[in-house]
Write a protein that holds these residues in place. Sequence first.
Motif, PDB file in Angstrom:
ATOM      1  N   ARG A   1      18.435  71.548  50.973  1.00  0.00           N
ATOM      2  CA  ARG A   1      19.814  71.195  50.636  1.00  0.00           C
ATOM      3  C   ARG A   1      20.192  71.824  49.302  1.00  0.00           C
ATOM      4  N   CYS A   2      21.468  71.864  49.030  1.00  0.00           N
ATOM      5  CA  CYS A   2      21.951  72.412  47.752  1.00  0.00           C
ATOM      6  C   CYS A   2      21.371  71.590  46.608  1.00  0.00           C
ATOM      7  N   PRO A   3      20.706  72.226  45.646  1.00  0.00           N
ATOM      8  CA  PRO A   3      20.138  71.463  44.532  1.00  0.00           C
ATOM      9  C   PRO A   3      21.190  70.780  43.677  1.00  0.00           C
ATOM     10  N   SER A   4      22.386  71.293  43.682  1.00  0.00           N
ATOM     11  CA  SER A   4      23.437  70.750  42.832  1.00  0.00           C
ATOM     12  C   SER A   4      24.063  69.485  43.421  1.00  0.00           C
ATOM     13  N   CYS A   5      24.496  69.551  44.664  1.00  0.00           N
ATOM     14  CA  CYS A   5      25.199  68.411  45.263  1.00  0.00           C
ATOM     15  C   CYS A   5      24.357  67.676  46.306  1.00  0.00           C
ATOM     16  N   GLY A   6      23.382  68.331  46.878  1.00  0.00           N
ATOM     17  CA  GLY A   6      22.538  67.692  47.880  1.00  0.00           C
ATOM     18  C   GLY A   6      23.172  67.613  49.249  1.00  0.00           C
ATOM     19  N   LYS A   7      24.350  68.208  49.421  1.00  0.00           N
ATOM     20  CA  LYS A   7      25.049  68.097  50.708  1.00  0.00           C
ATOM     21  C   LYS A   7      25.113  69.422  51.458  1.00  0.00           C
ATOM     22  N   GLY A   8      25.348  70.503  50.763  1.00  0.00           N
ATOM     23  CA  GLY A   8      25.447  71.801  51.424  1.00  0.00           C
ATOM     24  C   GLY A   8      24.073  72.357  51.771  1.00  0.00           C
ATOM     25  N   ARG A   9      24.056  73.380  52.606  1.00  0.00           N
ATOM     26  CA  ARG A   9      22.801  74.027  52.978  1.00  0.00           C
ATOM     27  C   ARG A   9      22.372  74.996  51.883  1.00  0.00           C
TER      28      ARG A   9
ATOM     29  N   SER B   1      26.747  80.882  48.348  1.00  0.00           N
ATOM     30  CA  SER B   1      27.184  79.748  47.536  1.00  0.00           C
ATOM     31  C   SER B   1      27.221  78.518  48.428  1.00  0.00           C
ATOM     32  N   CYS B   2      27.149  77.380  47.804  1.00  0.00           N
ATOM     33  CA  CYS B   2      27.160  76.127  48.556  1.00  0.00           C
ATOM     34  C   CYS B   2      28.529  75.945  49.204  1.00  0.00           C
ATOM     35  N   ASP B   3      28.540  75.586  50.478  1.00  0.00           N
ATOM     36  CA  ASP B   3      29.812  75.384  51.164  1.00  0.00           C
ATOM     37  C   ASP B   3      30.458  74.055  50.805  1.00  0.00           C
ATOM     38  N   HIS B   4      29.777  73.235  50.036  1.00  0.00           N
ATOM     39  CA  HIS B   4      30.334  71.945  49.633  1.00  0.00           C
ATOM     40  C   HIS B   4      30.803  71.949  48.174  1.00  0.00           C
ATOM     41  N   CYS B   5      29.971  72.491  47.255  1.00  0.00           N
ATOM     42  CA  CYS B   5      30.316  72.436  45.828  1.00  0.00           C
ATOM     43  C   CYS B   5      30.463  73.820  45.199  1.00  0.00           C
ATOM     44  N   ALA B   6      30.235  74.881  45.952  1.00  0.00           N
ATOM     45  CA  ALA B   6      30.392  76.265  45.492  1.00  0.00           C
ATOM     46  C   ALA B   6      29.402  76.665  44.404  1.00  0.00           C
TER      47      ALA B   6
END
Length: 142
Positions: A38-46, A57-62
Motif C-alpha cells: 500500500r502507499c506508505p503515505s496514506c495506506g490506501k493507494g496501491r 504516484s499514489c492514486d489516492h494522495c498523489a
Amino acid sequence: MPDTLTDPVLWSPRNPDMAQSWAKPGALTAMLRGASGRCPSCGKGRLFRGWLRQVDSCDHCAAPLGAVRADDAPPYFVIFIVGHLVIGTQIALDGVMGLSLLAEAAIFLPLTLAASMALLRPAKGATIGLMLQLGLVPARDA
Ligand SMILES: [Zn+2]
C-alpha cells in the motif's frame, strides 16, 4: 533533463515543491504500509502496478512513489535475511541429520528461491516507505 548516468542525483528532502505535499507517517507505519503493498503515505493507494514496478504516484494522495528509487537496497536486505535463515537451518539440519549434498541441494535451493521471491516485494515496499518517510525523493528539476 539531467542525465542520471553522468550527473549526480541531487536528493532534496527540503525541496518545498515535494517535501510537504504528502503525509509523512512514522517510519514503522510507512514501512509496514509499503511492505503490504500500500502507499506508505496514506495506506490506501496501491504501491505496485506489477510485481515489483511501482506506480508513478499514489492514486489516492498523489505521493510521488515512482520517484523513490530503492535500487539495490531491497535485494541486499533479502539476501541478508534469506542467507542467514537458510544457512543457519542448513547447518543445524546437517548437524542433526547428516543429509547428503544432493538432499541438501534438493531442499535448500528451492527454499532459497522461494524465500527470496516471497520477501523481495515486501522488502522493496518497506524500503520505499522508509525512503519516502525520510524525504529521500530526488528533486524534479535538479
Ligand atoms: Zn497515498
